[in-house]
Design a protein around this motif. Structure first.
Motif, mmCIF file in Angstrom:
data_model
loop_
_atom_site.group_PDB
_atom_site.id
_atom_site.type_symbol
_atom_site.label_atom_id
_atom_site.label_comp_id
_atom_site.label_asym_id
_atom_site.label_seq_id
_atom_site.Cartn_x
_atom_site.Cartn_y
_atom_site.Cartn_z
ATOM 1 N N GLN A 329 -56.362 -43.255 19.669
ATOM 2 C CA GLN A 329 -55.734 -44.538 19.366
ATOM 3 C C GLN A 329 -54.805 -45.014 20.484
ATOM 4 O O GLN A 329 -54.367 -46.161 20.480
ATOM 5 N N ASP A 330 -54.485 -44.152 21.457
ATOM 6 C CA ASP A 330 -53.554 -44.524 22.514
ATOM 7 C C ASP A 330 -54.242 -45.392 23.570
ATOM 8 O O ASP A 330 -55.435 -45.230 23.855
ATOM 9 N N ARG A 331 -53.467 -46.276 24.172
ATOM 10 C CA ARG A 331 -53.973 -47.179 25.210
ATOM 11 C C ARG A 331 -52.999 -47.195 26.383
ATOM 12 O O ARG A 331 -51.791 -47.291 26.194
ATOM 13 N N PHE A 332 -53.525 -47.138 27.606
ATOM 14 C CA PHE A 332 -52.694 -47.194 28.809
ATOM 15 C C PHE A 332 -52.795 -48.601 29.386
ATOM 16 O O PHE A 332 -53.880 -49.048 29.765
ATOM 17 N N PHE A 333 -51.655 -49.310 29.456
ATOM 18 C CA PHE A 333 -51.641 -50.687 29.950
ATOM 19 C C PHE A 333 -51.369 -50.709 31.453
ATOM 20 O O PHE A 333 -50.394 -50.123 31.932
ATOM 21 N N LEU A 334 -52.222 -51.394 32.187
ATOM 22 C CA LEU A 334 -52.008 -51.674 33.604
ATOM 23 C C LEU A 334 -51.576 -53.125 33.703
ATOM 24 O O LEU A 334 -52.387 -54.038 33.548
ATOM 25 N N ALA A 335 -50.263 -53.342 33.926
ATOM 26 C CA ALA A 335 -49.705 -54.690 33.811
ATOM 27 C C ALA A 335 -49.105 -55.194 35.116
ATOM 28 O O ALA A 335 -48.418 -56.220 35.124
ATOM 29 N N GLY A 336 -49.349 -54.492 36.226
ATOM 30 C CA GLY A 336 -48.794 -54.941 37.499
ATOM 31 C C GLY A 336 -49.542 -56.142 38.053
ATOM 32 O O GLY A 336 -50.770 -56.187 38.053
ATOM 33 N N ASN A 337 -48.807 -57.126 38.539
ATOM 34 C CA ASN A 337 -49.409 -58.337 39.095
ATOM 35 C C ASN A 337 -49.613 -58.217 40.606
ATOM 36 O O ASN A 337 -48.844 -57.539 41.296
ATOM 37 N N ASP A 338 -50.649 -58.886 41.090
ATOM 38 C CA ASP A 338 -50.849 -59.109 42.531
ATOM 39 C C ASP A 338 -50.844 -57.820 43.345
ATOM 40 O O ASP A 338 -50.273 -57.746 44.429
ATOM 41 N N SER A 339 -51.501 -56.788 42.838
ATOM 42 C CA SER A 339 -51.570 -55.536 43.586
ATOM 43 C C SER A 339 -52.451 -55.705 44.822
ATOM 44 O O SER A 339 -53.539 -56.283 44.746
ATOM 45 N N SER A 340 -51.973 -55.169 45.947
ATOM 46 C CA SER A 340 -52.723 -55.276 47.203
ATOM 47 C C SER A 340 -53.486 -53.994 47.517
ATOM 48 O O SER A 340 -54.084 -53.886 48.587
ATOM 49 N N PHE A 341 -53.468 -53.025 46.616
ATOM 50 C CA PHE A 341 -54.121 -51.736 46.833
ATOM 51 C C PHE A 341 -55.596 -51.941 47.190
ATOM 52 O O PHE A 341 -56.349 -52.550 46.441
ATOM 53 N N SER A 342 -56.014 -51.399 48.339
ATOM 54 C CA SER A 342 -57.386 -51.616 48.808
ATOM 55 C C SER A 342 -58.236 -50.356 48.744
ATOM 56 O O SER A 342 -59.397 -50.384 49.154
ATOM 57 N N GLY A 343 -57.673 -49.250 48.248
ATOM 58 C CA GLY A 343 -58.441 -48.038 48.096
ATOM 59 C C GLY A 343 -59.232 -48.040 46.794
ATOM 60 O O GLY A 343 -59.413 -49.074 46.152
ATOM 61 N N THR A 344 -59.707 -46.869 46.383
ATOM 62 C CA THR A 344 -60.482 -46.735 45.148
ATOM 63 C C THR A 344 -59.562 -46.338 44.003
ATOM 64 O O THR A 344 -58.807 -45.374 44.101
ATOM 65 N N PHE A 345 -59.644 -47.080 42.914
ATOM 66 C CA PHE A 345 -58.889 -46.776 41.694
ATOM 67 C C PHE A 345 -59.892 -46.219 40.690
ATOM 68 O O PHE A 345 -60.851 -46.895 40.320
ATOM 69 N N GLU A 346 -59.675 -44.967 40.245
ATOM 70 C CA GLU A 346 -60.627 -44.304 39.366
ATOM 71 C C GLU A 346 -60.011 -44.079 37.988
ATOM 72 O O GLU A 346 -58.937 -43.482 37.879
ATOM 73 N N LEU A 347 -60.681 -44.570 36.949
ATOM 74 C CA LEU A 347 -60.315 -44.227 35.576
ATOM 75 C C LEU A 347 -61.142 -43.005 35.204
ATOM 76 O O LEU A 347 -62.357 -43.103 34.994
ATOM 77 N N THR A 348 -60.497 -41.830 35.137
ATOM 78 C CA THR A 348 -61.227 -40.592 34.948
ATOM 79 C C THR A 348 -61.230 -40.120 33.502
ATOM 80 O O THR A 348 -62.075 -39.309 33.118
#
Length: 632
Positions: A329-348
């Motif tokens: 039932q838990d949820r992880f919120f990604l709420a950051g605006n305007d991220s410039s991260f150019s690498g790979t973001f992995e939801l594992t």
């Protein structure tokens, strides 16, 4: 004659002559600013190291008030607790009651830092730690050497601020513009009502933990702050841990510090609490680093927990989000605006929701999701390669839009539908659905529209490997873009999904296509009861001559095809045509205006049909016949 050399003499105070000064076994009867609190009667100063060792044996020696400002070169702790007590040792601020209730005393620490490298927690003790509660100010960059203590592998060094409900005070950890280098496999814990600011913490080994959960049952309105003037570097194999706020009052962790994840782990940890962790401040993953954001909890409560990362992501390394909680039932919120991260973001692992309002929550680089994960939300991500489930919206059964960059779906696309409303996956760029599964979650108002758009992209390629039974999907051009449209499935669509797409997702399921190249298109395979991927015309009509020399064509017709497809019999005296056609075959026997005799037996399933073509329609004994269908 040479002048005689001069002999210069100077007086050195006894205090400055001391390098290591040992805490006396005197209990709380003397503050640390009093000489009687120390062996030899000398209060350590800025050039001295204060030693807390195993000579502190009395049960009353688990607490010492600082007495006022105390400046040290460093602290050395050999045993973090007296022998005869079950708790750790605490350096406390001094309480004064007149003229007002207040805490006094600040501990200044110089280049000697804090050294617990030789500390031993006695096996009989279960709660060994060294606690410093007054404000701390650094006067030089330094190392904190904190080992893991075997009898209590938890918060070996504890910097705990006030938990008083009587009086609030500033309990700063002021780095003074300097750097703490954390070494040793133990935990340096920063707890309760503290503000950490003005410098850098570099984690080379072990764990640094910011925790606002202790004494939650009795301490209200306590707060843990990490100011924007603080930066933390988390190196390979190390952990920066942020633990939860209390259940009562206005307790919170206010995080504005910058974090560099240089191969280490940012762990958002939850005990059995109901509040949320919401770190902000930039998180940077340098080029070449592989770092993890880990969520974990021991909570058994039914209420969902929603940790929220409000940080703006930057850098070009690899960031892995691991929501390892067994609580679905838990949820992880990604709420950051305007991220410039150019690498790979992995939801594992786990369920993540993007809820940013501008730019991208995950940056401009590729977002990948592993099997067993779920990605949802109402915000925007960068390019998406999803092997898990994609489900727009912030909760099950809502209808919302999730936006991404170019997307490739290899897992499951789950779309909530309620009446005339549906989730939308809005893709900037191409969308590839090859081999994905489509699950339609129908709400209480059903599917009450003729069709609904569930995805929009610059282009859409591929077909679903499976679709919720009773529904179909098709790609529809829409201006300069394309839409993925779903509708209640026709009988042909359901047949094509089960007989073609589910068997071979790469086969063409179109009505006029012939994926097994047996000369019978899918539409006729469906009508005749054939196998569209068999490669053999097993359901092809048969021909014979009756006693009068007339040509008879015999075949079966699936009843579910009657409302969706017209069936015609065509004949010619040459395979090159021209071809004459009957009227669409009905459901009863008849004589066609063209002269064909049509016999239909509707009792068996499928219907049995024979068509007699009079010999008089032949030419030189030649007569050709075929079936043609048209989808209604």
């Amino acid at each position: 004659m040479k002048a005689a050399p001069l002999l210069a003499l100077s007086l050195v105070s006894a205090a400055n002559a001391q390098n290591v000064i040992t805490k006396a076994d005197i209990g709380t009867s003397a503050a640390l600013t009093a000489g009687t609190a120390w062996v030899g009667g000398i209060v350590p100063g800025p050039a001295d190291t204060a030693l807390f060792d195993a000579t502190m044996a009395s049960s009353s020696n688990s607490l010492a008030q600082i007495g006022g400002d105390l400046s040290l070169l460093g602290l050395r702790i050999v045993d973090p607790k007296p022998v005869n007590v079950s708790s750790g040792y605490t350096i406390s601020a001094t309480v004064v009651t007149s003229p007002v209730f207040a805490y006094t005393g600040t501990l200044f620490i110089g280049s000697g830092g804090i050294d617990m490298s030789n500390a031993v927690a006695l096996p009989a003790h279960t709660n060994g730690f060294f606690n410093i509660s007054p404000p701390i100010v650094l006067t030089a960059s330094q190392s904190w050497l904190i080992p893991r203590l075997t009898s209590n592998p938890n918060r070996e060094l504890s910097l705990a601020g006030s938990t008083s409900t009587t009086s609030r005070r500033s309990t700063d950890l002021d780095l003074g513009g300097f750097t703490i280098t954390k070494r040793g496999s133990g935990i340096a814990g920063i707890y309760f009502d503290r503000t950490t600011k003005n410098g850098t913490i570099r984690i080379e080994e072990g764990i640094v933990s910011f925790n606002n959960a202790l004494n939650a049952a009795t301490a209200t309105n306590i707060q843990q702050d990490a100011a924007s003037s603080l930066s933390i570097e988390v190196n390979p194999g190390t952990i920066l841990n942020l633990s939860q706020a209390p259940t009562t009052g206005n307790g919170a962790i206010n995080w504005d510090a910058a974090i560099t994840l240089n191969g280490g782990t940012l762990q958002l940890n939850r005990g059995n609490y109901t509040g949320n962790i919401s770190p902000a401040g930039t998180i940077t993953s340098p080029t070449g680093s592989i770092s993890e954001i880990l969520y974990a909890t021991t909570s058994t409560a039914a209420t969902p927990i929603t940790p929220t990362l409000r940080s703006r992501l930057s850098g070009s390394g690899t960031l892995r989000l691991n929501m390892s909680s067994p609580r679905t039932q838990d949820r992880f919120f990604l709420a950051g605006n305007d991220s410039s991260f150019s690498g790979t973001f992995e939801l594992t692992a786990g369920h993540a929701l993007v809820s940013n309002t501008s730019g991208s929550a995950t940056g401009t680089g590729l977002l990948t999701t592993a099997q067993g994960t779920t990605l949802g939300g109402t915000g925007r991500t960068g390019p998406l390669n999803a092997s898990g489930t994609v489900r727009p919206g912030l909760a099950a059964a809502d209808t919302a839009t999730l936006s991404t960059g170019p997307a490739s779906l290899r897992g499951t696309l789950t779309i909530d539908i309620d009446g005339t409303a549906a989730d939308l996956l809005d893709v900037s760029g191409p969308l590839d659905i090859s081999g994905a599964s489509l699950v339609l979650a129908i709400g209480p108002n059903g599917f009450s529209a003729p069709s609904l758009t569930i995805a929009s992209a610059d282009s859409i390629t591929g077909t679903f490997a499976s679709i919720t039974p009773g529904y179909s999907a098709r790609i529809v051009p829409s201006g300069n873009r394309a839409s993925l449209v779903v509708s209640p499935a026709s009988a042909f669509d359901s047949w094509a999904q089960a007989s073609i797409t589910a068997v071979n997702p790469n086969a063409n399921p179109a009505f006029d296509a012939d994926p097994d190249f047996d000369g019978i298109a899918n539409g006729l395979e469906w009508i005749l009861g054939g196998l569209p991927l068999n490669g053999s015309p097993s359901a092809a009509p048969t021909t014979s001559l009756d006693g009068s020399g007339n040509l008879v064509l015999s075949f079966s017709r699936t009843e579910t095809s009657i409302p969706e497809a017209s069936l015609f019999v065509e004949f010619s005296t040459s395979p090159a045509g021209p071809w004459s056609s009957s009227a669409p075959l009905g459901t009863t026997s008849s004589t066609d205006p063209s002269g064909l005799l049509i016999s239909i037996n509707p009792i068996p399933s499928p219907d049995q049909i024979s068509v007699t073509i009079p010999a008089s329609l032949s030419s030189s004994g030649r007569l050709f016949i075929r079936l043609r269908t048209r989808k209604l």
